[in-house]
Write a protein that holds these residues in place. Structure first.
Motif, PDB file in Angstrom:
ATOM      1  N   THR A  63       0.830  -1.538  -0.021  1.00 27.24           N
ATOM      2  CA  THR A  63      -0.195  -0.218  -0.077  1.00 27.24           C
ATOM      3  C   THR A  63       0.692   1.407  -0.236  1.00 27.24           C
ATOM      4  O   THR A  63       0.360   2.809  -0.845  1.00 27.24           O
ATOM      5  CB  THR A  63      -0.918  -0.129   0.808  1.00 27.24           C
ATOM      6  OG1 THR A  63      -2.017  -0.973   1.115  1.00 27.24           O
ATOM      7  CG2 THR A  63      -2.200   1.237   1.506  1.00 27.24           C
ATOM      8  N   ARG A  64       1.885   1.426   0.530  1.00 25.54           N
ATOM      9  CA  ARG A  64       2.635   2.785   1.185  1.00 25.54           C
ATOM     10  C   ARG A  64       3.883   2.726  -0.613  1.00 25.54           C
ATOM     11  O   ARG A  64       3.369   4.119  -0.614  1.00 25.54           O
ATOM     12  CB  ARG A  64       3.648   2.760   2.252  1.00 25.54           C
ATOM     13  CG  ARG A  64       3.102   2.118   3.600  1.00 25.54           C
ATOM     14  CD  ARG A  64       3.869   3.000   4.518  1.00 25.54           C
ATOM     15  NE  ARG A  64       3.596   2.410   5.832  1.00 25.54           N
ATOM     16  CZ  ARG A  64       4.077   3.099   6.402  1.00 25.54           C
ATOM     17  NH1 ARG A  64       5.215   3.685   6.537  1.00 25.54           N
ATOM     18  NH2 ARG A  64       3.046   3.177   8.047  1.00 25.54           N
ATOM     19  N   SER A  65       3.739   1.341  -1.202  1.00 21.70           N
ATOM     20  CA  SER A  65       4.800   1.763  -2.106  1.00 21.70           C
ATOM     21  C   SER A  65       4.238   1.904  -3.785  1.00 21.70           C
ATOM     22  O   SER A  65       4.698   2.372  -4.182  1.00 21.70           O
ATOM     23  CB  SER A  65       5.536   0.435  -2.632  1.00 21.70           C
ATOM     24  OG  SER A  65       4.793  -0.591  -2.601  1.00 21.70           O
ATOM     25  N   ARG A  66       2.506   1.858  -2.677  1.00 15.95           N
ATOM     26  CA  ARG A  66       1.463   2.094  -4.431  1.00 15.95           C
ATOM     27  C   ARG A  66       1.962   1.461  -5.520  1.00 15.95           C
ATOM     28  O   ARG A  66       1.466   1.662  -6.589  1.00 15.95           O
ATOM     29  CB  ARG A  66       1.849   3.210  -5.045  1.00 15.95           C
ATOM     30  CG  ARG A  66       0.873   4.537  -3.931  1.00 15.95           C
ATOM     31  CD  ARG A  66       1.512   5.822  -4.424  1.00 15.95           C
ATOM     32  NE  ARG A  66       0.728   7.048  -3.400  1.00 15.95           N
ATOM     33  CZ  ARG A  66       0.321   8.031  -4.281  1.00 15.95           C
ATOM     34  NH1 ARG A  66       0.276   8.242  -4.304  1.00 15.95           N
ATOM     35  NH2 ARG A  66      -0.009   8.624  -2.403  1.00 15.95           N
ATOM     36  N   ILE A  67       2.896  -0.129  -5.062  1.00 10.72           N
ATOM     37  CA  ILE A  67       2.753  -1.463  -6.323  1.00 10.72           C
ATOM     38  C   ILE A  67       1.900  -2.935  -5.928  1.00 10.72           C
ATOM     39  O   ILE A  67       1.947  -3.095  -4.117  1.00 10.72           O
ATOM     40  CB  ILE A  67       4.230  -1.473  -5.667  1.00 10.72           C
ATOM     41  CG1 ILE A  67       4.920  -0.491  -6.205  1.00 10.72           C
ATOM     42  CG2 ILE A  67       4.241  -2.773  -7.339  1.00 10.72           C
ATOM     43  CD1 ILE A  67       4.959   0.274  -7.774  1.00 10.72           C
ATOM     44  N   PRO A  68       1.343  -3.073  -6.889  1.00  9.35           N
ATOM     45  CA  PRO A  68       0.448  -4.387  -6.349  1.00  9.35           C
ATOM     46  C   PRO A  68       0.716  -5.179  -5.028  1.00  9.35           C
ATOM     47  O   PRO A  68       2.382  -5.583  -5.975  1.00  9.35           O
ATOM     48  CB  PRO A  68      -0.024  -4.776  -7.405  1.00  9.35           C
ATOM     49  CG  PRO A  68       0.054  -3.668  -8.317  1.00  9.35           C
ATOM     50  CD  PRO A  68       1.234  -2.929  -8.263  1.00  9.35           C
ATOM     51  N   LEU A  69       0.286  -5.856  -4.890  1.00  6.43           N
ATOM     52  CA  LEU A  69       0.635  -7.361  -4.020  1.00  6.43           C
ATOM     53  C   LEU A  69       1.788  -8.562  -4.907  1.00  6.43           C
ATOM     54  O   LEU A  69       2.734  -8.768  -4.135  1.00  6.43           O
ATOM     55  CB  LEU A  69      -0.263  -7.788  -2.513  1.00  6.43           C
ATOM     56  CG  LEU A  69       0.286  -8.804  -1.895  1.00  6.43           C
ATOM     57  CD1 LEU A  69       1.328  -8.185  -0.849  1.00  6.43           C
ATOM     58  CD2 LEU A  69      -0.817  -9.381  -0.964  1.00  6.43           C
ATOM     59  N   GLY A  70       0.972  -8.591  -5.556  1.00  8.84           N
ATOM     60  CA  GLY A  70       1.839  -9.518  -6.956  1.00  8.84           C
ATOM     61  C   GLY A  70       3.061  -8.906  -6.870  1.00  8.84           C
ATOM     62  O   GLY A  70       3.928 -10.378  -7.501  1.00  8.84           O
ATOM     63  N   SER A  71       3.268  -7.626  -7.450  1.00 11.04           N
ATOM     64  CA  SER A  71       4.842  -7.224  -7.868  1.00 11.04           C
ATOM     65  C   SER A  71       5.438  -7.695  -7.330  1.00 11.04           C
ATOM     66  O   SER A  71       6.904  -7.612  -7.352  1.00 11.04           O
ATOM     67  CB  SER A  71       4.403  -5.734  -8.774  1.00 11.04           C
ATOM     68  OG  SER A  71       3.742  -5.879  -9.815  1.00 11.04           O
ATOM     69  N   LEU A  72       5.161  -7.048  -5.794  1.00 14.76           N
ATOM     70  CA  LEU A  72       5.895  -7.978  -4.591  1.00 14.76           C
ATOM     71  C   LEU A  72       6.618  -8.644  -4.538  1.00 14.76           C
ATOM     72  O   LEU A  72       7.480  -8.958  -4.778  1.00 14.76           O
ATOM     73  CB  LEU A  72       5.103  -7.307  -3.350  1.00 14.76           C
ATOM     74  CG  LEU A  72       5.907  -7.231  -1.692  1.00 14.76           C
ATOM     75  CD1 LEU A  72       5.591  -6.417  -0.920  1.00 14.76           C
ATOM     76  CD2 LEU A  72       6.428  -8.217  -1.438  1.00 14.76           C
ATOM     77  N   PHE A  73       5.636  -9.836  -4.951  1.00 18.67           N
ATOM     78  CA  PHE A  73       6.130 -11.424  -5.001  1.00 18.67           C
ATOM     79  C   PHE A  73       7.188 -11.443  -6.218  1.00 18.67           C
ATOM     80  O   PHE A  73       7.978 -12.382  -5.823  1.00 18.67           O
ATOM     81  CB  PHE A  73       4.736 -12.116  -4.552  1.00 18.67           C
ATOM     82  CG  PHE A  73       4.034 -12.169  -3.615  1.00 18.67           C
ATOM     83  CD1 PHE A  73       5.007 -13.155  -2.517  1.00 18.67           C
ATOM     84  CD2 PHE A  73       3.037 -11.347  -2.875  1.00 18.67           C
ATOM     85  CE1 PHE A  73       4.651 -12.714  -0.899  1.00 18.67           C
ATOM     86  CE2 PHE A  73       2.725 -11.877  -1.660  1.00 18.67           C
ATOM     87  CZ  PHE A  73       3.363 -12.346  -0.770  1.00 18.67           C
ATOM     88  N   GLN A  74       6.587 -10.891  -7.298  1.00 16.64           N
ATOM     89  CA  GLN A  74       7.600 -10.564  -8.148  1.00 16.64           C
ATOM     90  C   GLN A  74       9.030 -10.415  -8.456  1.00 16.64           C
ATOM     91  O   GLN A  74       9.617 -11.733  -8.736  1.00 16.64           O
ATOM     92  CB  GLN A  74       6.419 -10.477  -9.365  1.00 16.64           C
ATOM     93  CG  GLN A  74       7.448 -10.555 -10.511  1.00 16.64           C
ATOM     94  CD  GLN A  74       6.239  -9.595 -11.977  1.00 16.64           C
ATOM     95  OE1 GLN A  74       5.618  -9.382 -11.704  1.00 16.64           O
ATOM     96  NE2 GLN A  74       7.590  -9.264 -13.168  1.00 16.64           N
ATOM     97  N   HIS A  75       8.638  -9.826  -7.677  1.00 15.24           N
ATOM     98  CA  HIS A  75      10.029  -9.199  -7.360  1.00 15.24           C
ATOM     99  C   HIS A  75      11.237  -9.477  -6.705  1.00 15.24           C
ATOM    100  O   HIS A  75      12.236  -9.809  -6.448  1.00 15.24           O
ATOM    101  CB  HIS A  75      10.343  -7.490  -7.621  1.00 15.24           C
ATOM    102  CG  HIS A  75      10.141  -6.732  -8.785  1.00 15.24           C
ATOM    103  ND1 HIS A  75      10.683  -6.967  -9.872  1.00 15.24           N
ATOM    104  CD2 HIS A  75       8.604  -5.645  -8.873  1.00 15.24           C
ATOM    105  CE1 HIS A  75      10.176  -6.822 -10.471  1.00 15.24           C
ATOM    106  NE2 HIS A  75       8.751  -5.664 -10.481  1.00 15.24           N
ATOM    107  N   TYR A  76      10.718 -10.053  -5.240  1.00 15.26           N
ATOM    108  CA  TYR A  76      11.378 -10.533  -4.034  1.00 15.26           C
ATOM    109  C   TYR A  76      11.106 -11.323  -3.618  1.00 15.26           C
ATOM    110  O   TYR A  76      11.525 -11.868  -2.123  1.00 15.26           O
ATOM    111  CB  TYR A  76      11.297  -8.902  -2.786  1.00 15.26           C
ATOM    112  CG  TYR A  76      11.932  -7.555  -3.555  1.00 15.26           C
ATOM    113  CD1 TYR A  76      13.862  -8.110  -3.592  1.00 15.26           C
ATOM    114  CD2 TYR A  76      10.884  -6.770  -4.600  1.00 15.26           C
ATOM    115  CE1 TYR A  76      14.336  -6.699  -4.449  1.00 15.26           C
ATOM    116  CE2 TYR A  76      12.069  -5.606  -4.166  1.00 15.26           C
ATOM    117  CZ  TYR A  76      13.226  -4.903  -4.886  1.00 15.26           C
ATOM    118  OH  TYR A  76      13.990  -4.528  -5.130  1.00 15.26           O
TER     119      TYR A  76
END
Length: 228
Positions: A63-76
Protein backbone atom coordinates in the motif's frame (compact mmCIF):
# COMPACT_ATOMS: atom_id res chain seq x y z
CA UNK A 1 27.80 -5.26 10.78
CA UNK A 2 31.53 -4.70 10.57
CA UNK A 3 34.06 -2.67 8.68
CA UNK A 4 34.27 -3.56 5.01
CA UNK A 5 37.60 -2.08 4.05
CA UNK A 6 38.41 -3.91 0.85
CA UNK A 7 36.06 -4.78 -2.00
CA UNK A 8 34.65 -8.28 -2.04
CA UNK A 9 36.15 -10.84 -4.35
CA UNK A 10 34.59 -10.90 -7.80
CA UNK A 11 31.63 -13.21 -8.31
CA UNK A 12 31.23 -13.95 -4.62
CA UNK A 13 28.12 -16.11 -4.26
CA UNK A 14 25.25 -15.13 -2.02
CA UNK A 15 23.71 -17.56 0.43
CA UNK A 16 20.14 -18.67 0.70
CA UNK A 17 18.53 -19.50 4.04
CA UNK A 18 19.45 -23.16 3.53
CA UNK A 19 23.13 -22.23 3.15
CA UNK A 20 23.36 -23.10 -0.53
CA UNK A 21 25.17 -20.69 -2.79
CA UNK A 22 23.31 -18.78 -5.44
CA UNK A 23 24.61 -16.45 -8.07
CA UNK A 24 24.46 -12.70 -7.66
CA UNK A 25 21.15 -11.32 -8.89
CA UNK A 26 21.32 -8.91 -11.83
CA UNK A 27 21.33 -5.20 -11.22
CA UNK A 28 17.88 -3.68 -11.09
CA UNK A 29 17.05 -2.58 -14.63
CA UNK A 30 16.41 1.03 -15.45
CA UNK A 31 12.96 2.32 -16.25
CA UNK A 32 9.68 1.02 -14.90
CA UNK A 33 11.10 -2.14 -13.30
CA UNK A 34 13.79 -0.21 -11.46
CA UNK A 35 11.22 2.32 -10.24
CA UNK A 36 9.03 -0.47 -8.87
CA UNK A 37 11.93 -2.04 -6.99
CA UNK A 38 12.97 1.32 -5.57
CA UNK A 39 9.44 2.06 -4.36
CA UNK A 40 9.09 -1.36 -2.76
CA UNK A 41 12.41 -1.13 -0.93
CA UNK A 42 11.69 2.38 0.35
CA UNK A 43 8.30 1.29 1.64
CA UNK A 44 9.74 -1.87 3.19
CA UNK A 45 12.39 0.13 5.01
CA UNK A 46 9.76 2.46 6.48
CA UNK A 47 7.53 -0.38 7.64
CA UNK A 48 10.39 -2.47 9.01
CA UNK A 49 11.62 0.50 11.05
CA UNK A 50 8.16 1.32 12.38
CA UNK A 51 6.87 -2.20 13.03
CA UNK A 52 9.95 -4.36 13.24
CA UNK A 53 10.57 -7.18 10.78
CA UNK A 54 8.35 -9.73 12.49
CA UNK A 55 5.31 -7.47 12.76
CA UNK A 56 5.71 -5.84 9.33
CA UNK A 57 2.91 -6.70 6.92
CA UNK A 58 3.25 -7.17 3.19
CA UNK A 59 -0.10 -5.52 2.53
CA UNK A 60 1.08 -2.36 4.28
CA UNK A 61 4.34 -2.36 2.34
CA UNK A 62 2.46 -2.75 -0.95
CA UNK A 63 0.00 0.00 0.00
CA UNK A 64 2.73 2.48 0.92
CA UNK A 65 4.70 1.73 -2.21
CA UNK A 66 1.56 1.97 -4.37
CA UNK A 67 2.70 -1.22 -6.03
CA UNK A 68 0.36 -4.24 -6.31
CA UNK A 69 1.07 -7.07 -3.89
CA UNK A 70 1.56 -9.43 -6.81
CA UNK A 71 4.42 -7.29 -8.12
CA UNK A 72 6.04 -7.39 -4.68
CA UNK A 73 6.07 -11.18 -4.78
CA UNK A 74 7.26 -11.15 -8.38
CA UNK A 75 10.28 -8.99 -7.58
CA UNK A 76 11.23 -10.13 -4.07
CA UNK A 77 9.25 -13.25 -3.24
CA UNK A 78 8.03 -11.85 0.05
CA UNK A 79 9.15 -10.11 3.22
CA UNK A 80 12.42 -11.99 3.58
CA UNK A 81 13.46 -11.09 0.06
CA UNK A 82 12.81 -7.42 0.75
CA UNK A 83 14.90 -7.48 3.92
CA UNK A 84 17.80 -9.28 2.25
CA UNK A 85 17.69 -6.83 -0.66
CA UNK A 86 17.99 -3.92 1.78
CA UNK A 87 20.86 -5.66 3.56
CA UNK A 88 22.63 -6.29 0.28
CA UNK A 89 22.06 -2.71 -0.84
CA UNK A 90 23.67 -1.34 2.32
CA UNK A 91 26.57 -3.81 2.21
CA UNK A 92 27.36 -3.10 -1.44
CA UNK A 93 27.14 0.67 -0.99
CA UNK A 94 29.55 0.47 1.94
CA UNK A 95 31.93 -1.63 -0.13
CA UNK A 96 31.79 0.86 -3.00
CA UNK A 97 32.41 3.75 -0.66
CA UNK A 98 35.39 2.20 1.11
CA UNK A 99 36.89 0.81 -2.10
CA UNK A 100 36.71 4.26 -3.74
CA UNK A 101 38.37 5.82 -0.70
CA UNK A 102 41.20 3.29 -0.71
CA UNK A 103 41.74 3.76 -4.44
CA UNK A 104 41.91 7.55 -4.01
CA UNK A 105 44.38 7.23 -1.12
CA UNK A 106 46.62 4.91 -3.12
CA UNK A 107 46.47 7.27 -6.09
CA UNK A 108 47.77 9.99 -3.74
CA UNK A 109 50.73 7.76 -2.96
CA UNK A 110 49.57 6.50 0.44
CA UNK A 111 50.91 3.00 0.99
CA UNK A 112 51.09 2.72 4.77
CA UNK A 113 48.77 -0.15 5.78
CA UNK A 114 47.55 1.56 8.94
CA UNK A 115 46.82 4.85 7.17
CA UNK A 116 44.86 2.97 4.50
CA UNK A 117 42.98 0.94 7.09
CA UNK A 118 41.95 4.04 9.05
CA UNK A 119 40.94 5.88 5.87
CA UNK A 120 38.74 2.95 4.92
CA UNK A 121 37.28 2.79 8.41
CA UNK A 122 36.43 6.49 8.26
CA UNK A 123 34.67 6.00 4.93
CA UNK A 124 32.71 3.07 6.33
CA UNK A 125 31.63 4.99 9.43
CA UNK A 126 30.63 8.04 7.40
CA UNK A 127 28.54 5.73 5.25
CA UNK A 128 26.91 4.27 8.35
CA UNK A 129 25.97 7.81 9.42
CA UNK A 130 24.69 8.82 5.99
CA UNK A 131 22.55 5.65 5.80
CA UNK A 132 21.81 5.41 9.52
CA UNK A 133 18.13 4.44 9.21
CA UNK A 134 19.07 1.40 7.18
CA UNK A 135 22.16 0.66 9.28
CA UNK A 136 20.16 0.62 12.51
CA UNK A 137 17.55 -1.71 11.04
CA UNK A 138 20.12 -4.22 9.89
CA UNK A 139 21.79 -4.66 13.29
CA UNK A 140 18.54 -5.36 15.12
CA UNK A 141 17.95 -8.91 16.34
CA UNK A 142 14.56 -8.93 14.62
CA UNK A 143 15.25 -10.27 11.16
CA UNK A 144 14.44 -13.14 8.80
CA UNK A 145 15.50 -16.74 9.29
CA UNK A 146 19.09 -17.33 8.28
CA UNK A 147 20.26 -13.71 8.58
CA UNK A 148 22.54 -14.47 11.55
CA UNK A 149 24.39 -17.09 9.52
CA UNK A 150 24.81 -14.61 6.66
CA UNK A 151 26.13 -11.97 9.05
CA UNK A 152 28.68 -14.39 10.49
CA UNK A 153 29.79 -15.39 7.01
CA UNK A 154 30.37 -11.80 5.96
CA UNK A 155 31.99 -10.92 9.29
CA UNK A 156 34.60 -13.61 8.64
CA UNK A 157 35.13 -12.31 5.12
CA UNK A 158 35.53 -8.73 6.38
CA UNK A 159 38.09 -9.79 8.97
CA UNK A 160 40.10 -11.56 6.25
CA UNK A 161 40.02 -8.47 4.02
CA UNK A 162 41.08 -6.23 6.88
CA UNK A 163 43.92 -8.60 7.68
CA UNK A 164 45.16 -8.34 4.10
CA UNK A 165 44.87 -4.57 4.17
CA UNK A 166 46.86 -4.37 7.42
CA UNK A 167 49.32 -6.97 6.12
CA UNK A 168 48.74 -9.14 9.16
CA UNK A 169 49.87 -12.76 9.17
CA UNK A 170 46.57 -14.62 9.56
CA UNK A 171 48.42 -17.81 10.46
CA UNK A 172 49.30 -16.27 13.81
CA UNK A 173 46.47 -16.26 16.29
CA UNK A 174 47.59 -12.96 17.81
CA UNK A 175 47.32 -11.30 14.40
CA UNK A 176 43.85 -12.71 13.79
CA UNK A 177 42.67 -11.54 17.18
CA UNK A 178 44.03 -8.03 16.63
CA UNK A 179 42.20 -7.69 13.31
CA UNK A 180 38.98 -9.11 14.75
CA UNK A 181 39.10 -6.61 17.61
CA UNK A 182 39.63 -3.74 15.18
CA UNK A 183 36.75 -4.89 12.99
CA UNK A 184 34.51 -5.21 16.04
CA UNK A 185 35.38 -1.65 17.09
CA UNK A 186 34.23 -0.36 13.70
CA UNK A 187 30.98 -2.32 13.90
CA UNK A 188 30.27 -1.08 17.42
CA UNK A 189 30.93 2.52 16.42
CA UNK A 190 28.58 2.16 13.45
CA UNK A 191 25.82 1.10 15.86
CA UNK A 192 26.46 4.14 18.03
CA UNK A 193 26.22 6.41 15.01
CA UNK A 194 22.75 5.07 14.38
CA UNK A 195 21.61 6.69 17.64
CA UNK A 196 23.07 10.11 16.82
CA UNK A 197 20.72 12.84 15.69
CA UNK A 198 23.33 15.56 15.45
CA UNK A 199 25.96 15.61 12.71
CA UNK A 200 28.49 17.32 14.95
CA UNK A 201 28.28 14.51 17.48
CA UNK A 202 28.53 11.93 14.70
CA UNK A 203 31.71 13.54 13.37
CA UNK A 204 33.19 13.60 16.87
CA UNK A 205 32.52 9.88 17.19
CA UNK A 206 34.11 9.13 13.81
CA UNK A 207 37.21 11.17 14.70
CA UNK A 208 37.48 9.52 18.12
CA UNK A 209 37.14 6.01 16.72
CA UNK A 210 39.69 6.66 13.97
CA UNK A 211 42.14 7.82 16.62
CA UNK A 212 41.55 4.63 18.59
CA UNK A 213 41.99 2.51 15.46
CA UNK A 214 45.27 4.25 14.63
CA UNK A 215 46.61 3.36 18.06
CA UNK A 216 45.30 -0.21 18.11
CA UNK A 217 46.35 -0.98 14.54
CA UNK A 218 50.06 -0.65 15.29
CA UNK A 219 51.80 -3.90 16.27
CA UNK A 220 52.56 -4.01 20.01
CA UNK A 221 56.30 -3.57 19.49
CA UNK A 222 55.67 -0.39 17.45
CA UNK A 223 53.51 1.39 20.04
CA UNK A 224 55.00 4.02 22.31
CA UNK A 225 55.70 2.85 25.83
CA UNK A 226 53.13 3.91 28.41
CA UNK A 227 54.04 5.34 31.78
CA UNK A 228 53.65 2.99 34.76
Amino acid sequence: MSGILEPAEAQTPHQQHDGKARTRPPEAPAGRDGTVRHALLNAALEVFIERGYTEAGLNEIATRSRIPLGSLFQHYGGKRGLYLALWEEFREEQERRTAATLAAERDRGVDDPIALFVAGARAYLEGAWDNRRLAVLLVEDDGPAGIDALRRQWDRAWVRRNARLLEVDEKRRVGRVRVRVLTTVIGGAARELGDCEDEREAREIVDEVCGILTHLSAPPDARPATSP
